[in-house]
Design a protein around this motif. Structure first.
Motif, PDB file in Angstrom:
ATOM      1  N   LEU A 146      48.044  -6.759  82.056  1.00 13.08           N
ATOM      2  CA  LEU A 146      48.909  -5.985  81.163  1.00 13.08           C
ATOM      3  C   LEU A 146      49.543  -4.869  81.977  1.00 13.08           C
ATOM      4  N   ILE A 147      50.852  -4.753  81.879  1.00 14.16           N
ATOM      5  CA  ILE A 147      51.588  -3.736  82.624  1.00 14.16           C
ATOM      6  C   ILE A 147      52.309  -2.855  81.624  1.00 14.16           C
ATOM      7  N   SER A 148      51.961  -1.585  81.635  1.00 19.46           N
ATOM      8  CA  SER A 148      52.589  -0.626  80.745  1.00 19.46           C
ATOM      9  C   SER A 148      53.901  -0.157  81.365  1.00 19.46           C
ATOM     10  N   VAL A 149      54.983  -0.335  80.634  1.00 19.00           N
ATOM     11  CA  VAL A 149      56.307   0.051  81.115  1.00 19.00           C
ATOM     12  C   VAL A 149      56.712   1.329  80.394  1.00 19.00           C
ATOM     13  N   PRO A 150      56.910   2.421  81.129  1.00 21.91           N
ATOM     14  CA  PRO A 150      57.307   3.658  80.464  1.00 21.91           C
ATOM     15  C   PRO A 150      58.727   3.545  79.923  1.00 21.91           C
ATOM     16  N   ASN A 151      58.860   3.835  78.661  1.00 18.53           N
ATOM     17  CA  ASN A 151      60.151   3.782  78.000  1.00 18.53           C
ATOM     18  C   ASN A 151      60.141   4.885  76.943  1.00 18.53           C
ATOM     19  N   PRO A 152      61.038   5.849  77.042  1.00 19.90           N
ATOM     20  CA  PRO A 152      60.998   6.957  76.093  1.00 19.90           C
ATOM     21  C   PRO A 152      61.296   6.540  74.656  1.00 19.90           C
TER      22      PRO A 152
END
Length: 161
Positions: free
Chosen positions: A107-113
């Protein structure tokens, strides 16, 4: 009936069966992933090239049904996620993956505001990988996976940053 029309009617029947199978799994999703637009884009490119290179003629019997079913399947195959008994992936040759076949999940958390996004890569015991994306937090995806995966399956969490 010519052999070409028999060919198209056979292909149309096979595509109809696959469309029903794929639609069933798409309708049984409990946790929906993000839609994969690439399935439609590749279908349109394939159809355009087939007409451009004269592999498909407009007057062929059964071609209209074939093209409609092909586009319909491409639209349905964009839906991915987790169903009760299987993970639903995007693909023409492998639409579902049994949870018992999954050995590793990254699982890869992608920062997105605006919307947090999670990339989920499922790896099977046969070393095949399947890619899904979800809107939401990593903890939500982990909770869903823990309910469905065997205790032997490993889950690894990574951040892009």
């Amino acid at each position: 009936m010519t052999s070409l029309s028999t060919f198209y009617y056979t292909i149309d029947l096979l595509l109809l069966v696959y469309a029903c199978y794929s639609w069933y799994w798409q309708a049984s999703l409990q946790v929906k992933g993000r839609y994969r637009l690439s399935s439609i884009i590749w279908a349109i490119i394939f159809i355009w090239l087939a007409f451009t290179w004269n592999y498909i003629e407009k007057g062929d019997p059964g071609i209209n049904v074939f093209l409609a079913l092909f586009l319909f399947i491409s639209i349905i195959d964009g839906f991915t996620g987790f169903a009760d008994k299987r993970a639903v992936v995007s693909g023409y040759f492998k639409r579902t993956v049994r949870y018992s076949d999954i050995s590793f999940v990254r699982l890869i958390s992608v920062p997105n505001p605006k919307k947090p996004t999670v990339i989920c890569i499922l790896q099977t015991v046969k070393e095949r990988q399947y890619y899904l994306r979800f809107n939401g937090e990593v903890n939500m995806v982990i909770g869903v996976l823990r309910q469905r995966l065997s205790s032997d399956a490993r889950i690894e969490v990574q951040n892009i940053i």
